[in-house]
Design a protein around this motif. Structure first.
Motif, mmCIF file in Angstrom:
data_model
loop_
_atom_site.group_PDB
_atom_site.id
_atom_site.type_symbol
_atom_site.label_atom_id
_atom_site.label_comp_id
_atom_site.label_asym_id
_atom_site.label_seq_id
_atom_site.Cartn_x
_atom_site.Cartn_y
_atom_site.Cartn_z
ATOM 1 N N GLU A 135 0.396 -1.088 -0.161
ATOM 2 C CA GLU A 135 -0.062 -0.026 0.032
ATOM 3 C C GLU A 135 0.791 1.277 -0.159
ATOM 4 O OE1 GLU A 135 -2.570 -3.230 1.200
ATOM 5 O OE2 GLU A 135 -0.412 -2.358 1.969
ATOM 6 N N LEU A 138 2.232 1.721 -3.517
ATOM 7 C CA LEU A 138 1.355 2.187 -4.646
ATOM 8 C C LEU A 138 0.884 3.875 -4.352
ATOM 9 C CD1 LEU A 138 -0.678 -1.068 -4.257
ATOM 10 C CD2 LEU A 138 0.889 -0.162 -6.365
ATOM 11 N N GLU A 142 0.716 6.834 -6.946
ATOM 12 C CA GLU A 142 -0.279 7.752 -7.228
ATOM 13 C C GLU A 142 -0.052 8.876 -6.643
ATOM 14 O OE1 GLU A 142 -2.785 6.232 -4.541
ATOM 15 O OE2 GLU A 142 -3.425 4.715 -5.212
ATOM 16 N N VAL A 208 1.113 -7.001 -8.349
ATOM 17 C CA VAL A 208 0.772 -5.790 -7.474
ATOM 18 C C VAL A 208 0.233 -5.007 -7.215
ATOM 19 C CG1 VAL A 208 3.679 -6.578 -6.777
ATOM 20 C CG2 VAL A 208 2.667 -4.859 -8.645
ATOM 21 N N GLY A 209 -1.118 -5.252 -8.861
ATOM 22 C CA GLY A 209 -2.058 -3.854 -9.068
ATOM 23 C C GLY A 209 -1.961 -3.491 -10.656
ATOM 24 N N GLU A 210 -2.992 -3.120 -10.444
ATOM 25 C CA GLU A 210 -2.938 -2.322 -12.435
ATOM 26 C C GLU A 210 -2.215 -1.211 -12.475
ATOM 27 O OE1 GLU A 210 -3.861 -3.613 -15.423
ATOM 28 O OE2 GLU A 210 -4.686 -4.811 -14.421
#
Length: 364
Positions: A135, A138, A142, A208-210
């Motif tokens: 988290e 990411l 972001e 690990v996500g898009e």
């Protein structure tokens, strides 16, 4: 003041060649050995190695413990002491087998370079390393800006690190052609990429996500279509420095060159985390993040083996020993859970780790 001994210089050069060609050590490792030997020579005032006596080793240990780190001005750590003395012990053991030195150096006297058992345990103790959560990583991506070419490059570099766990030295030497967006993979070709132990392997993007994948795709599209970079150009090009109107150096775009070292990458990570109020996590810490993610996602021995192999590890035990530390909060949860009665269940993963533990115990 004497600053070198011709005989010593000749033998140390021979030893460095031995380390490089026979022991297959890299330049940075050899530099560490050279620093240790130089420290010892300065202590002995560059006496010929043929005059080595165990009292020199004993005296040097006392001398070394009184030295201070040039940066922190604190006494040298036990780890530094242990490493320095180990390098010297190995060197004099090698020296004791060389012509004209066999009769001068007693092999057993090299043991006087050993630290005490207590200090050795302190030096080799495993300590907790700061590891970012998925988290947190990411969140940094972001919040990172992506207006200029340099900002886009920096953001994509952190995204790829999270997707692959690639080491910073590899990241600095990657080319555009090493990324396959169709397969979702990174080919770490040791002929062109600076991998650990010159190992060649393919890493498929971790789940690990898009966001990281989108950032990487946008960067490669920008790099190839806008900046017209080709397959053999660097994936993360070096920053171009120009002289501004105030006659001071400032950034001026990107060069078609690789970084010479990984220092700019570590600096980039530090700035990215600190800009969002988080402590600095180095690129290597992302490998720990991925291992912890794998421990929670993998359900079978085959899955964890694939996860380990994806990090470039030949064996699962390397992953577990080097990166598989249980976090404090999770440790507490597991211990409390064990105090409660439960039904006995045997799963494939339990059998797998039980077999590994038995193997380790038998070896010991």
């Amino acid at each position: 003041m004497k600053k070198h001994n011709p005989n010593n210089v000749r033998m140390t050069r021979k030893y460095y060649i031995f380390l490089k060609e026979a022991k297959r050590q890299n330049e940075s490792s050899i530099d560490g050995v050279a620093k240790a030997i130089n420290r010892f020579e300065q202590y002995t005032k560059f006496k010929d190695f043929k005059q080595f006596h165990f009292k020199q080793a004993v005296g040097f240990k006392k001398h070394l413990t009184a030295q201070k780190n040039e940066v922190t001005n604190k006494p040298l750590s036990k780890s530094t002491l242990n490493t320095t003395l180990r390098h010297l012990k190995n060197f004099f053991q090698w020296l004791a087998m060389q012509p004209n030195y066999k009769s001068r150096i007693n092999y057993s006297e090299t043991e006087y370079f050993n630290l005490s058992e207590k200090d050795t345990r302190i030096a080799n103790a495993k300590r907790k390393k700061p590891v970012p959560s998925l988290e947190q990583a990411l969140h940094v991506l972001e919040r990172m800006p992506a207006r200029t070419d340099i900002e886009k490059r920096n953001r994509a570099l952190i995204a790829l690190t999270l997707l692959t766990g690639a080491r910073d030295s590899a990241l600095a030497s990657l080319k555009v052609k090493h990324i396959n967006l169709i397969e979702g993979s990174l080919f770490q070709d040791a002929r062109e990429v600076n991998t650990k132990f010159s190992k060649t392997f393919t890493t498929y993007f971790f789940p690990v996500g898009e966001l990281p994948l989108t950032i990487l795709k946008d960067w490669i599209e920008h790099l190839t279509e806008e900046l017209l970079f080709g397959p053999d150009d660097p994936l993360f090009p070096k920053t171009k420095m120009v002289v501004g109107k105030d006659r001071k150096f400032q950034t001026g775009g990107l060069l078609r060159e690789h970084w010479l070292t990984a220092d700019p990458i570590r600096k980039l990570f530090k700035q990215a985390f600190q800009s969002v109020g988080l402590p600095y996590y180095n690129p290597h810490s992302f490998r720990n993040t991925l291992v912890r993610l794998g421990e929670s996602l993998c359900q079978t021995p085959e899955e964890f083996k694939a996860w380990s192999q994806n990090l470039g590890h030949e064996g699962v035990l390397t992953t577990l020993y080097s990166y598989g530390e249980v976090q404090d909060y999770r440790q507490a949860e597991l211990i409390k859970k064990l105090s409660k009665p439960r039904e006995l269940q045997t799963t494939d993963i339990d059998d797998y780790f039980e077999a590994k533990i038995k193997k380790i115990m038998n070896a010991q």
